[in-house]
Enzyme design. Structure first.
Site, PDB file in Angstrom:
ATOM      1  CE  LYS A 173      -2.057  -1.537   3.682  1.00  0.00           C
ATOM      2  NZ  LYS A 173      -2.954  -1.821   4.818  1.00  0.00           N
ATOM      3  CB  THR A 226      -6.547   8.296   7.108  1.00  0.00           C
ATOM      4  OG1 THR A 226      -5.858   8.840   8.249  1.00  0.00           O
ATOM      5  CG2 THR A 226      -6.534   9.324   5.989  1.00  0.00           C
ATOM      6  N   GLY A 228      -8.644   3.495  10.018  1.00  0.00           N
ATOM      7  CA  GLY A 228      -9.322   2.279   9.588  1.00  0.00           C
ATOM      8  C   GLY A 228      -9.200   1.967   8.116  1.00  0.00           C
ATOM      9  CB  THR A 229      -7.329   3.465   5.265  1.00  0.00           C
ATOM     10  OG1 THR A 229      -6.109   3.572   6.011  1.00  0.00           O
ATOM     11  CG2 THR A 229      -7.989   4.826   5.191  1.00  0.00           C
ATOM     12  N   GLY A 230      -6.700   0.598   6.423  1.00  0.00           N
ATOM     13  CA  GLY A 230      -6.135  -0.731   6.194  1.00  0.00           C
ATOM     14  C   GLY A 230      -7.110  -1.844   6.514  1.00  0.00           C
ATOM     15  CB  CYS A 231      -9.472  -2.331   9.337  1.00  0.00           C
ATOM     16  SG  CYS A 231      -8.319  -2.086  10.699  1.00  0.00           S
TER      17      CYS A 231
END
Length: 406
Positions: A173, A226, A228-231
């Site tokens: 990412k 931003t 929680g973007t990865g989750c």
């Protein structure tokens, strides 16, 4: 089919990341979310105030409980909590033959550490089981043992995960690092293209059996929401894999969900704020989605005033006052256009595949899929009564075209 997604992750009391973001993501995509909670956190937009790990035996019990009754079509792994839990989860998942998405959570968006060195070392077993691993740049550095500072070091770090750590695929990412540079190349084709990742994001999918990477390039969305973007991304990938989508398509659709949720975040809290999962209702998902209607107008100003008074929000207007688009509560849009025929629009995940399916069934199209200047790809047809229909793909551009008013 309703895909069944097992989420193995920690809880976020602020609702922005972790289990809470995962459940919202799966739900918005039409799936059924099940959970095995690995840790309880006291957490808000400003940081993590406390963490209480759940005993590994209880984590395993949660997994077994849902697997033996409801069943599982895909697994998403997030925050693990401890090395012991990582090994216990790996022992259970070895026998579960479904797609697994591993988001190796180590640090919260606020900067708080969520995994110690022993836990990170235990991640290798989970990486070997995963269909895809989704690290951000700091996580990629920690997992590979190689400091990622540019696109060249990113390649070296990913190669270590693919060749030495046993990963099948790695989605690197690009949102967490900005490096200076002029070009980006691939393993086998060094053809370069200009880029600037200060203003754009490059997410790159590396697959062990593929010689060339898949690169997604998009404009950075300037926002503080931003958390929680990865989750969210990992859970969306898992849900799309559970629907039977190929990995590349699953990633592409997951990225679209993240970008839409970033654009329409509610602005809660004073730090790294949560995303707007609840707004992404009609933009994604299987099947043809009825989310846009165009009606004619012979009085542009009166029509705009009427639909504004009705409670719709105007998001597009033209300088020559012949077209306007409005957004309704829930995300559906309505357009008024001078001289237009009333037209119903259905958005499709894969327009070309849907058109091919309908043609095979005997449906005749007035216009095959065509790129439009307003950034939609459209196919047009009429129903048996002569009513015009449009099947299309627009991505972010139905609700968030570059010329959106706000």
């Amino acid at each position: 089919m309703t895909p069944r997604i097992l989420i193995i992750a920690g809880s976020d009391s602020g609702g922005g990341a972790g289990i809470q973001a995962d459940i919202k993501t799966v739900t918005m995509l039409g799936g059924h979310a099940m959970t095995a909670i690995t840790a309880i956190t006291a957490q808000n937009t400003l940081g993590v105030q406390a963490v209480l790990p759940v005993p590994p035996a209880m984590v395993v019990a949660q997994i077994n409980s849902v697997v033996t009754d409801i069943g599982v079509d895909a697994v998403k792994i997030g925050m693990i909590g401890s090395a012991e839990t990582a090994h216990a989860v790996a022992d259970v998942l070895i026998g579960l033959k479904v797609p697994i998405v591993f988001d190796p959570v180590m640090v919260a968006t606020s900067g708080d550490t969520l995994a110690d060195a022993e836990t990170i070392a235990a991640f290798e077993r989970l990486m070997r089981l995963a269909t895809v691993v989704t690290p951000n740049t700091p996580e990629l550095s920690a997992l590979s043992g190689y400091d990622v500072i540019d696109e060249v070091s990113q390649q070296v770090a990913v190669d270590r995960l693919l060749d030495e750590r046993g990963c099948k695929a790695v989605l690197a990412k690009g949102g967490h690092i900005v490096w200076e540079g002029e070009t980006y190349g691939t393993k086998t084709d060094r053809t370069a293209f200009a880029y600037d990742n200060r203003t754009r994001i490059f997410d790159v999918l590396f697959e062990h059996d593929e010689a060339v990477e898949t690169i997604w390039d998009a404009e950075r969305i300037e926002t503080t929401s931003t958390h929680g973007t990865g989750c969210t991304l990992a859970s969306a990938i898992a849900t799309n894999l559970a629907y039977g989508k190929p990995l590349k398509a699953a990633v592409a659709r997951a990225r679209q969900l993240v970008r839409l949720a970033l654009r329409d975040a509610p602005g809660l809290g004073g730090g790294h704020r949560p995303m707007g999962h609840q707004t992404v209702r009609l933009d994604l998902g299987p099947g043809a989605r009825l989310n846009q209607v165009t009606v004619p107008t012979d009085d542009y100003a009166a029509s705009c005033a009427f639909y504004t008074e009705l409670g719709l929000k105007q998001i597009v207007r033209t300088d020559d006052a012949h077209y306007a688009r409005f957004e309704a509560a829930g995300g559906a849009t309505l357009s008024v256009e001078s001289g237009a025929r009333p037209t119903v629009y259905f958005e499709c995940e894969d327009l070309d595949a849907e058109v091919a399916r309908l043609q095979k069934a005997g449906v005749t199209f007035d216009q095959l899929p065509t790129e439009q200047s307003w950034l939609w790809r459209e196919a047009r047809l009429t129903d048996p009564s002569g009513n015009p229909l449009c099947l299309y793909q627009a991505g972010e551009n139905r609700r968030y075209p570059p010329w959106r008013l706000d």
